[in-house]
Design a protein around this motif. Structure first.
Motif, PDB file in Angstrom:
ATOM      1  N   GLN A  58     -52.231 -47.314 -50.476  1.00  0.00           N
ATOM      2  CA  GLN A  58     -52.620 -48.667 -50.843  1.00  0.00           C
ATOM      3  C   GLN A  58     -53.440 -49.444 -50.927  1.00  0.00           C
ATOM      4  N   TYR A  59     -54.484 -48.815 -50.006  1.00  0.00           N
ATOM      5  CA  TYR A  59     -55.914 -49.494 -50.313  1.00  0.00           C
ATOM      6  C   TYR A  59     -56.891 -48.814 -50.505  1.00  0.00           C
ATOM      7  N   ASP A  60     -57.927 -49.691 -51.460  1.00  0.00           N
ATOM      8  CA  ASP A  60     -58.870 -48.343 -52.128  1.00  0.00           C
ATOM      9  C   ASP A  60     -59.959 -47.433 -51.791  1.00  0.00           C
ATOM     10  N   LEU A  61     -59.648 -47.302 -50.147  1.00  0.00           N
ATOM     11  CA  LEU A  61     -60.926 -46.098 -49.926  1.00  0.00           C
ATOM     12  C   LEU A  61     -60.433 -45.292 -48.686  1.00  0.00           C
ATOM     13  N   GLY A  62     -58.757 -45.325 -48.933  1.00  0.00           N
ATOM     14  CA  GLY A  62     -57.995 -44.353 -48.178  1.00  0.00           C
ATOM     15  C   GLY A  62     -57.907 -43.205 -48.606  1.00  0.00           C
ATOM     16  N   VAL A  63     -57.868 -42.251 -48.136  1.00  0.00           N
ATOM     17  CA  VAL A  63     -57.056 -41.239 -48.058  1.00  0.00           C
ATOM     18  C   VAL A  63     -56.902 -40.386 -47.096  1.00  0.00           C
ATOM     19  N   TYR A  64     -55.278 -39.759 -47.223  1.00  0.00           N
ATOM     20  CA  TYR A  64     -54.093 -39.616 -46.600  1.00  0.00           C
ATOM     21  C   TYR A  64     -54.591 -38.160 -46.455  1.00  0.00           C
ATOM     22  N   GLY A  65     -54.716 -37.531 -44.746  1.00  0.00           N
ATOM     23  CA  GLY A  65     -54.466 -36.509 -43.724  1.00  0.00           C
ATOM     24  C   GLY A  65     -53.851 -36.420 -43.595  1.00  0.00           C
ATOM     25  N   GLU A  66     -52.852 -35.093 -44.122  1.00  0.00           N
ATOM     26  CA  GLU A  66     -51.645 -34.882 -43.061  1.00  0.00           C
ATOM     27  C   GLU A  66     -51.794 -33.828 -41.899  1.00  0.00           C
ATOM     28  N   GLU A  67     -53.051 -33.003 -41.611  1.00  0.00           N
ATOM     29  CA  GLU A  67     -53.420 -32.077 -40.365  1.00  0.00           C
ATOM     30  C   GLU A  67     -54.421 -32.452 -40.218  1.00  0.00           C
ATOM     31  N   ALA A  68     -54.851 -32.371 -38.126  1.00  0.00           N
ATOM     32  CA  ALA A  68     -55.827 -32.519 -38.634  1.00  0.00           C
ATOM     33  C   ALA A  68     -57.227 -31.943 -38.834  1.00  0.00           C
ATOM     34  N   SER A  69     -56.548 -30.971 -39.915  1.00  0.00           N
ATOM     35  CA  SER A  69     -58.045 -30.548 -39.821  1.00  0.00           C
ATOM     36  C   SER A  69     -57.938 -30.568 -41.082  1.00  0.00           C
ATOM     37  N   ASP A  70     -57.135 -30.917 -41.937  1.00  0.00           N
ATOM     38  CA  ASP A  70     -57.135 -32.405 -43.683  1.00  0.00           C
ATOM     39  C   ASP A  70     -59.488 -32.981 -43.505  1.00  0.00           C
ATOM     40  N   ALA A  71     -59.647 -33.245 -42.703  1.00  0.00           N
ATOM     41  CA  ALA A  71     -60.760 -34.141 -41.633  1.00  0.00           C
ATOM     42  C   ALA A  71     -61.982 -33.012 -41.668  1.00  0.00           C
ATOM     43  N   ARG A 104     -58.208 -38.209 -53.279  1.00  0.00           N
ATOM     44  CA  ARG A 104     -56.860 -37.877 -53.537  1.00  0.00           C
ATOM     45  C   ARG A 104     -56.302 -37.021 -54.284  1.00  0.00           C
ATOM     46  N   ALA A 105     -56.562 -36.451 -55.422  1.00  0.00           N
ATOM     47  CA  ALA A 105     -55.795 -35.600 -56.183  1.00  0.00           C
ATOM     48  C   ALA A 105     -56.241 -34.443 -55.637  1.00  0.00           C
ATOM     49  N   GLU A 106     -56.596 -34.010 -54.908  1.00  0.00           N
ATOM     50  CA  GLU A 106     -56.968 -32.448 -54.017  1.00  0.00           C
ATOM     51  C   GLU A 106     -56.426 -32.801 -52.585  1.00  0.00           C
ATOM     52  N   PHE A 107     -56.452 -34.288 -51.883  1.00  0.00           N
ATOM     53  CA  PHE A 107     -56.034 -34.085 -50.778  1.00  0.00           C
ATOM     54  C   PHE A 107     -53.917 -34.591 -50.401  1.00  0.00           C
ATOM     55  N   HIS A 108     -53.768 -35.820 -51.828  1.00  0.00           N
ATOM     56  CA  HIS A 108     -52.747 -36.079 -51.377  1.00  0.00           C
ATOM     57  C   HIS A 108     -51.543 -35.294 -52.407  1.00  0.00           C
ATOM     58  N   LYS A 109     -50.876 -34.705 -50.919  1.00  0.00           N
ATOM     59  CA  LYS A 109     -49.975 -33.317 -52.278  1.00  0.00           C
ATOM     60  C   LYS A 109     -47.904 -33.773 -52.152  1.00  0.00           C
ATOM     61  N   HIS A 110     -47.876 -35.082 -51.704  1.00  0.00           N
ATOM     62  CA  HIS A 110     -46.947 -35.612 -52.293  1.00  0.00           C
ATOM     63  C   HIS A 110     -46.850 -36.734 -53.363  1.00  0.00           C
ATOM     64  N   ALA A 114     -69.901 -30.847 -50.842  1.00  0.00           N
ATOM     65  CA  ALA A 114     -69.519 -29.719 -52.086  1.00  0.00           C
ATOM     66  C   ALA A 114     -69.583 -30.740 -53.370  1.00  0.00           C
ATOM     67  N   SER A 115     -69.013 -32.061 -53.282  1.00  0.00           N
ATOM     68  CA  SER A 115     -68.285 -32.598 -54.631  1.00  0.00           C
ATOM     69  C   SER A 115     -68.797 -34.210 -54.756  1.00  0.00           C
ATOM     70  N   GLY A 116     -69.337 -34.606 -54.090  1.00  0.00           N
ATOM     71  CA  GLY A 116     -68.920 -35.681 -54.139  1.00  0.00           C
ATOM     72  C   GLY A 116     -68.163 -36.868 -53.112  1.00  0.00           C
ATOM     73  N   ASN A 117     -67.869 -38.306 -53.229  1.00  0.00           N
ATOM     74  CA  ASN A 117     -66.919 -39.113 -52.348  1.00  0.00           C
ATOM     75  C   ASN A 117     -66.630 -39.931 -53.585  1.00  0.00           C
ATOM     76  N   ASP A 118     -65.912 -39.437 -54.010  1.00  0.00           N
ATOM     77  CA  ASP A 118     -65.525 -39.424 -55.792  1.00  0.00           C
ATOM     78  C   ASP A 118     -63.856 -39.475 -54.922  1.00  0.00           C
ATOM     79  N   ILE A 119     -63.278 -41.037 -55.005  1.00  0.00           N
ATOM     80  CA  ILE A 119     -62.132 -41.263 -53.777  1.00  0.00           C
ATOM     81  C   ILE A 119     -60.567 -41.086 -54.582  1.00  0.00           C
ATOM     82  N   GLU A 120     -60.765 -40.526 -56.055  1.00  0.00           N
ATOM     83  CA  GLU A 120     -59.240 -40.414 -56.846  1.00  0.00           C
ATOM     84  C   GLU A 120     -59.645 -39.214 -56.980  1.00  0.00           C
ATOM     85  N   LYS A 121     -60.584 -38.093 -56.472  1.00  0.00           N
ATOM     86  CA  LYS A 121     -61.221 -36.766 -56.899  1.00  0.00           C
ATOM     87  C   LYS A 121     -60.465 -36.404 -55.601  1.00  0.00           C
TER      88      LYS A 121
END
Lengths: 461, 258
Positions: B221-234, B252-258, B243-250
Motif C-alpha cells: 500500500q505504500y510506495d517504498l514498501g517491499v515485503y519480506g516474508e522471511e528474515a533471510s529475505d532482508a 516487488r516483482a522478485e520478492f512479492h510472492k503472493h 546487483a541490480s539497483g533499488n527499483d522498488i517495482e523490480k
C-alpha cells in the motif's frame, strides 16, 4: 500467597476431556467454563489505523463486538467468550482499556438480556513493562500495568489475563544459540519468578472487583520457539528443541494458578494440557481455527482437552462471509457444537482420541502435548512442585524421554537433525546440577556477561 | 486411549522432511566448501563451528604468517561465513548455527580491525528498526545478524523506534535499504508514516517490512514498501539492490510472492 502444586488433579490421563475441568469457573453472564460443555472464544485485532485515537478504537471494538454477538445468535450458538488482547495504547493508557471493556460489555449485556446467550468478556492486558532498551518488570511501568487490570475489571471485563514477558531477554538470546541452560533459566527460573509476583497482584485485583483471574501463557517464549521452528520443512530451529522449551513453559505458566488464578488459561498456551493435568483448571486452546493468525503442526490435537476453543487472533475486516469476527466465531461455534454433541452422546473420549491421534505422530511437539504424554510431563513437574528450577528441569528431561520413546516405537519419525538436537538438549540437561541455588548463581554470572540487556534487578536479584 | 497402527500413520500424514533429508551430514557438506589454503581453512572451519576463540587463534596465525589483517576480513572471515550461509540456504544447517557463526565472525572482524589502522571497504549500510509502540524484537535481531553476517554495516535502531528517529537515521547514514519489523496490526501503521515522511524529504529507498501481523497486501500500500516474508529475505533484498539497483517495482516483482 503462592501454594505450589505437588500432586496431579486427575488420577489418570484418560480422565481428562474437552469441556470438562476439575474446577469449573463461573464468569460473566451465565457462563460456566469447563462445566460439561465447550464454548467458542473469539479473539480479534483492530485494523491498523484504529489505534490513532481513543474514540476510533472504542468504535472499532463496538463494531467487532456487535458483529460477533449478532452472528452467534444468527446461528444459534448457546455461548461465546470474547477476548480482547490489548493493543499497547489500551494498556499504556488504562482508561482506554477500561472504556473499551465498558463499551463491549454494554453490547454483550444487551444480547444476553434479549436472547439469553451466555457470554463473558476476557481482557488480556499487554505486558507494557519495558522501555526501548530493557525489560522494566519492576520499574515505573508496574503501576500502570496493574492500573490497566484494575480499570478493565471495574468497567466490564469478566476475566483478566496477560501474556507476560519475564525471562524473555535471556530466552531470546539462548534460543538462537541452542543454549539449553539459558532456555531453562529464562523460562523456568526467571519467568516463574516474575509470574509469581504479577499473578499474586492480579489475583488480588480480580478478587477485589469480583472478576476472574484467568491465566497466562508462555507466548513470549515457548511460542516464539514454536514459530521459529515453523513447519516441517523450515530450517530455523529443531522442533525437538521447541518442544523442550514448551515442556519447561508448563512449569512456568502453572505459577499463575499457584498465585491465585483459577483459569481459563490463555488460548495460545500450548502448554495448557499439561497444566490442566496438574491443576484441574479449565483451559482455552487454539489450533486449526487459528490458522488465520499462524500455522502450527497440531491443529486438531489441541482441541483434545479444551474448555474454550479459540481462533487466537484475526484482523477485523471484511470477507465474503461477513466480517472476519463473524466468519471465525461461526467456525469456532460449529467446532464447539461438534464437541458438545459428542459429550451428550457419551462419545467425548472417542472424539478426543481421534483429534489427538490425527496429529500425534506429525511432529515431536504434538507427540509430547498429546494428553497421555502431557500427563507424564505434568507428573514430572508435580514431583518436585515446590522447586521452580527442579520441576522445570524434570519437565524438560521427561519431554526428551517421551520423544525418545516415540522414536523407538517407530511411529514418531524424525530427521537426523532433530534426533541429534534432542540428544544435545538431553545431554545438556542431564549435565545440569540439581541444586537450584547453584544453578541460579552460575546462570547469573554467565548471562550478566553474555546478554547485554539482562538486568537481574528485574527479578529482585 | 485409542491408537493407530504403525502402517496406518502414512495415510494420515507425511513427514516430507524425513523423506527428503540429505544423506550428507552438515559437517561433511561444510568440509567440501572450505577453502583449501592452510591458513584460511582453520578460520573458515572455526566460523562454521561458532568457536570465537579458535577464529581469533586462526587469525593470529595467518597474520603471523604475513597476511594483512584487513584482507583477512574478506579473504577468510567472509569466506567462512559464506560457507555457513550457503549451508543455511541449502537447508543443511539451521538458524542457531548461523547465529553462533555470525557471533564468531563479528568477533573476528573486531579483532582484525584492532590489528590495523586500515578501514575495511564497506559493502553498504542497512538501517533496521522495530516499529514505534512495538517491543517484539527477536525478528529484527535475526535480520540484523544475518545482514551483518553477509557483510553489511547495520545501524540497529532497536525497538519501539519513533518515526522521526528512523527518518534521521536514514538522512544520516544514507543506507541502501531500510528494514522495519512489527508484530501488531496497530503498530505496523507506523511504516506508512515513515514511508510518507521519507517521500516528503525526497528520500526514495527500498523499505523492507515484515514480521508477525505484517503482510504483503499491507506493505504494497505504500510506495517504498517491499515485503519480506522471511528474515533471510532482508539479505536477499540487499544483495538484489547491490546487483541490480533499488527499483522498488523490480524488487516487488522478485520478492512479492503472493
Amino acid at each position: 500467597m503462592v501454594k505450589k502444586y505437588t500432586s496431579m488433579a486427575y488420577a489418570k490421563a484418560d480422565d481428562m476431556l474437552f469441556g470438562n475441568s476439575k474446577y469449573p469457573v463461573k464468569a460473566g453472564l451465565g457462563l460456566e467454563i469447563g462445566a460439561g460443555y465447550t464454548t467458542p472464544e473469539l479473539n480479534y485485532a483492530p485494523r491498523p489505523q484504529a489505534g490513532k485515537s481513543k474514540d476510533k478504537l472504542i468504535k472499532e471494538y463496538e463494531r467487532i463486538t456487535t458483529d460477533a454477538m449478532a452472528r452467534m445468535v444468527q446461528i444459534g450458538a448457546p455461548s461465546i467468550v470474547l477476548e480482547t488482547e490489548h493493543v499497547e495504547q489500551m494498556s499504556n493508557n488504562p482508561d482506554w482499556g477500561g472504556a473499551v471493556a465498558h463499551a463491549q460489555k454494554t453490547i454483550m449485556e444487551e444480547y444476553h438480556d434479549e436472547y439469553g446467550i451466555k457470554c463473558a468478556l476476557r481482557h488480556t492486558i499487554g505486558d507494557i513493562r519495558e522501555d526501548r532498551d530493557y525489560l522494566q518488570l519492576r520499574g515505573d511501568k508496574y503501576t500502570t500495568f496493574m492500573e490497566a487490570f484494575e480499570q478493565c475489571a471495574q468497567n466490564g471485563a469478566d476475566m483478566l489475563s496477560v501474556e507476560s514477558m519475564g525471562g524473555k531477554e535471556v530466552f531470546d538470546y539462548s534460543i538462537l544459540r541452542n543454549d539449553t541452560a539459558g532456555i531453562l533459566f529464562g523460562i523456568g527460573v526467571l519467568g516463574s519468578m516474575d509470574m509469581e509476583m504479577i499473578w499474586s497482584d492480579i489475583a488480588d485485583i480480580a478478587k477485589k472487583n469480583g472478576v476472574v483471574a484467568a491465566g497466562d501463557t508462555d507466548c513470549a517464549q515457548a511460542n516464539t520457539a514454536m514459530f521459529i521452528a515453523g513447519g516441517l520443512l523450515d530450517k530455523n530451529l529443531a522442533h525437538t528443541t521447541a518442544i523442550v522449551a514448551r515442556a519447561i513453559s508448563a512449569s512456568r505458566s502453572l505459577c499463575a494458578y499457584e498465585a491465585g488464578a483459577t483459569g481459563p488459561g490463555k488460548d495460545c498456551g500450548y502448554e495448557n494440557t499439561i497444566i490442566k493435568s496438574i491443576s484441574g483448571v479449565p483451559i482455552a486452546q487454539e489450533g486449526k481455527t487459528s490458522t488465520c493468525a499462524h500455522s502450527d503442526v497440531m491443529g486438531n490435537l489441541t482441541m483434545q482437552c479444551c474448555d474454550l476453543w479459540s481462533n487466537e487472533s484475526v484482523e477485523y475486516h471484511g470477507e465474503f462471509g461477513g466480517t472476519t469476527v463473524q466468519c471465525w466465531s461461526e467456525t469456532l461455534a460449529y467446532d464447539c457444537s461438534m464437541m458438545n454433541t459428542a459429550l451428550k452422546l457419551g462419545k467425548g473420549k472417542d472424539l478426543r482420541d481421534i483429534l489427538t491421534l490425527s496429529d500425534k505422530y506429525r511432529d515431536p511437539q504434538g507427540y509430547v502435548l498429546a494428553y497421555d504424554n502431557a500427563y507424564k510431563v505434568g507428573q514430572a513437574i508435580a514431583k518436585d512442585g515446590n522447586n521452580n528450577y527442579l520441576r522445570s528441569k524434570n519437565a524438560a528431561i521427561e519431554c526428551c524421554n517421551i520423544v525418545e520413546e516415540g522414536i523407538n516405537s517407530g511411529k514418531l519419525r524424525l530427521t537426523r537433525f532433530e534426533t541429534n538436537a534432542l540428544a544435545k538438549v538431553k545431554a545438556d540437561l542431564v549435565a545440569l546440577t540439581d541444586d537450584a541455588d547453584k544453578f541460579m548463581s552460575e546462570s547469573l554470572t554467565k548471562y550478566k556477561q553474555e546478554v547485554a540487556v539482562f538486568r537481574p534487578e528485574n527479578y529482585g536479584l | 486411549m485409542l491408537d493407530l497402527k504403525l502402517e496406518d500413520i502414512d495415510g494420515i500424514l507425511v513427514r516430507y522432511n524425513v523423506a527428503l533429508e540429505k544423506e550428507m551430514t552438515p559437517d561433511e557438506a561444510a568440509e567440501e566448501l572450505y577453502p583449501k589454503d592452510e591458513l584460511i581453512y582453520p578460520i573458515a572451519k572455526s566460523i562454521y563451528e561458532g568457536e570465537e576463540e579458535d577464529v581469533v587463534d586462526g587469525l593470529k596465525a595467518a597474520i603471523a604468517a604475513g597476511k594483512k589483517p584487513i584482507d583477512l576480513i574478506n579473504d577468510a572471515l567472509m569466506i567462512g561465513m559464506g560457507v555457513v550461509s550457503k549451508l543455511y540456504d541449502d537447508g543443511i544447517i539451521f538458524l542457531p548455527n548461523v547465529m553462533m557463526s555470525a557471533d564468531a565472525m563479528l568477533n573476528g572482524i573486531e579483532f582484525c580491525k584492532s590489528q590495523t589502522t586500515e578501514v575495511p571497504e564497506p559493502k553498504g549500510t542497512v538501517v533496521c528498526h522495530v516499529a514505534e509502540g512495538d517491543v517484539h524484537d527477536i525478528g529484527k535481531n535475526i535480520v540484523a545478524a544475518l545482514l551483518r553476517a553477509a557483510g553489511y554495516d547495520v545501524t540497529d535502531l532497536g525497538r519501539d523506534v519513533p518515526v522521526d528517529e528512523v527518518i534521521e537515521a536514514v538522512v544520516k547514514d544514507k543506507p541502501i535499504l531500510l528494514t522495519g519489523t512489527a508484530l501488531m496490526t496497530t503498530t505496523m501503521y507506523a511504516f506508512k508514516e515513515i514511508n510518507d515522511k521519507l517521500l516528503e524529504k525526497g528520500l526514495k529507498l527500498p523499505f523492507a517490512c515484515g514480521g508477525g501481523a505484517v503482510n504483503q497486501d499491507f506493505v504494497a500500500q505504500y510506495d517504498l514498501g517491499v515485503y519480506g516474508e522471511e528474515a533471510s529475505d532482508a539479505v536477499k533484498i540487499a544483495d538484489a539492490i547491490l546487483a541490480s539497483g533499488n527499483d522498488i517495482e523490480k524488487l516487488r516483482a522478485e520478492f512479492h510472492k503472493h
